[in-house]
Design an enzyme around this catalytic site. Sequence first.
Site, PDB file in Angstrom:
ATOM      1  N   HIS A  51     -65.690  64.362  72.408  1.00  9.38           N
ATOM      2  CA  HIS A  51     -64.561  63.440  72.276  1.00  9.38           C
ATOM      3  C   HIS A  51     -64.434  63.026  70.808  1.00  9.38           C
ATOM      4  O   HIS A  51     -65.426  63.058  70.051  1.00  9.38           O
ATOM      5  CB  HIS A  51     -64.789  62.200  73.151  1.00  9.38           C
ATOM      6  CG  HIS A  51     -64.569  62.460  74.612  1.00  9.38           C
ATOM      7  ND1 HIS A  51     -64.327  61.455  75.524  1.00  9.38           N
ATOM      8  CD2 HIS A  51     -64.538  63.617  75.320  1.00  9.38           C
ATOM      9  CE1 HIS A  51     -64.177  61.973  76.728  1.00  9.38           C
ATOM     10  NE2 HIS A  51     -64.296  63.284  76.639  1.00  9.38           N
ATOM     11  N   GLU A  53     -64.244  60.176  69.398  1.00 11.43           N
ATOM     12  CA  GLU A  53     -65.146  59.085  69.005  1.00 11.43           C
ATOM     13  C   GLU A  53     -66.565  59.607  68.768  1.00 11.43           C
ATOM     14  O   GLU A  53     -67.238  59.213  67.815  1.00 11.43           O
ATOM     15  CB  GLU A  53     -65.195  58.009  70.106  1.00 11.43           C
ATOM     16  CG  GLU A  53     -63.868  57.310  70.372  1.00 11.43           C
ATOM     17  CD  GLU A  53     -63.032  58.007  71.436  1.00 11.43           C
ATOM     18  OE1 GLU A  53     -63.119  59.251  71.576  1.00 11.43           O
ATOM     19  OE2 GLU A  53     -62.282  57.307  72.143  1.00 11.43           O
ATOM     20  N   CYS A  81     -63.440  56.077  76.467  1.00 11.22           N
ATOM     21  CA  CYS A  81     -63.859  56.254  77.863  1.00 11.22           C
ATOM     22  C   CYS A  81     -65.265  55.670  78.037  1.00 11.22           C
ATOM     23  O   CYS A  81     -65.935  55.331  77.055  1.00 11.22           O
ATOM     24  CB  CYS A  81     -63.855  57.746  78.220  1.00 11.22           C
ATOM     25  SG  CYS A  81     -65.281  58.644  77.569  1.00 11.22           S
ATOM     26  N   CYS A  84     -67.842  57.213  75.789  1.00 12.08           N
ATOM     27  CA  CYS A  84     -67.690  56.812  74.379  1.00 12.08           C
ATOM     28  C   CYS A  84     -68.095  55.353  74.180  1.00 12.08           C
ATOM     29  O   CYS A  84     -68.628  55.002  73.120  1.00 12.08           O
ATOM     30  CB  CYS A  84     -66.260  57.054  73.918  1.00 12.08           C
ATOM     31  SG  CYS A  84     -65.904  58.819  73.778  1.00 12.08           S
TER      32      CYS A  84
END
Lengths: 150, 150
Positions: A51, A53, A81, A84
């Site tokens: 992801h 992040e 999410c 993360c």
Amino acid sequence: MDRFMEIAYKEALYGISKKHGGPFGAVIVKDGKVISKAHNQVLLKNDPTAHAEVVAIRKACRKLNTIDLGGCTLYASAKPCPMCIGVIQWSRIKDVFFSGDYEDTKKLNFDDQSFYEDFEAEDDHWEQIDEEHFDTLIQAFESCKNDIKY
Amino acid sequence: MDRFMEIAYKEALYGISKKHGGPFGAVIVKDGKVISKAHNQVLLKNDPTAHAEVVAIRKACRKLNTIDLGGCTLYASAKPCPMCIGVIQWSRIKDVFFSGDYEDTKKLNFDDQSFYEDFEAEDDHWEQIDEEHFDTLIQAFESCKNDIKY
């Protein structure tokens, strides 16, 4: 538009154009300067952890040579999410700005929000076994305590 | 001791001996066969995301050439932290066996459990900004929908 969020958006748009993954970008800022930026690379890397992040945090850690990003701020094109959020917590980042929320990303069939519902994961699928052996690891780790700074 | 958990323990002990990170090992199994195994490498890689579970899942995805590990089972020497639960959810792994729990790892000063308390993270440190711009990303992503399988 916030100037750091704009950079996150540019990352996201670049990622979409390259078909690297979802429409997500992230920027790590410290003392008003960009430390790292990244876009979602789940498809490019065939890695469900890639992801924006996560990639941005990993880059920032390499750049600042620390796993402690306390004092940094994260800008993300969408609300991080659960995974993360965990990465943010481990990296000790406190301040987070995000643009889209889970209602927005749900329109694109990302189901982060449902993760919360079974987050405790204490259902039929999780089982604790061999607990009595864990002392082995505790003892091994403790015997190295002065050498391992973690 | 369960044979797959034993492999997770061996990984953890190896990681401790090499001072790569915490006393954690993980194994991904499919159809009775080990797909990947890993130990915590947070200190080695200077990467707060390099938990045993994350490294094992990333390896398994590379090996099986998919981000969907549904049908795989995870064995972890300790209960996966909130970040790792998120990774497990994204990778679609359902079945998890763990040995130590949060009470055990707390003895070593790992504070995963406290992460749950502020997990929603909806406190003073998080702020939604520029939400009106998110449609830009939705539209860009949707215009590529047929090309991006995510």
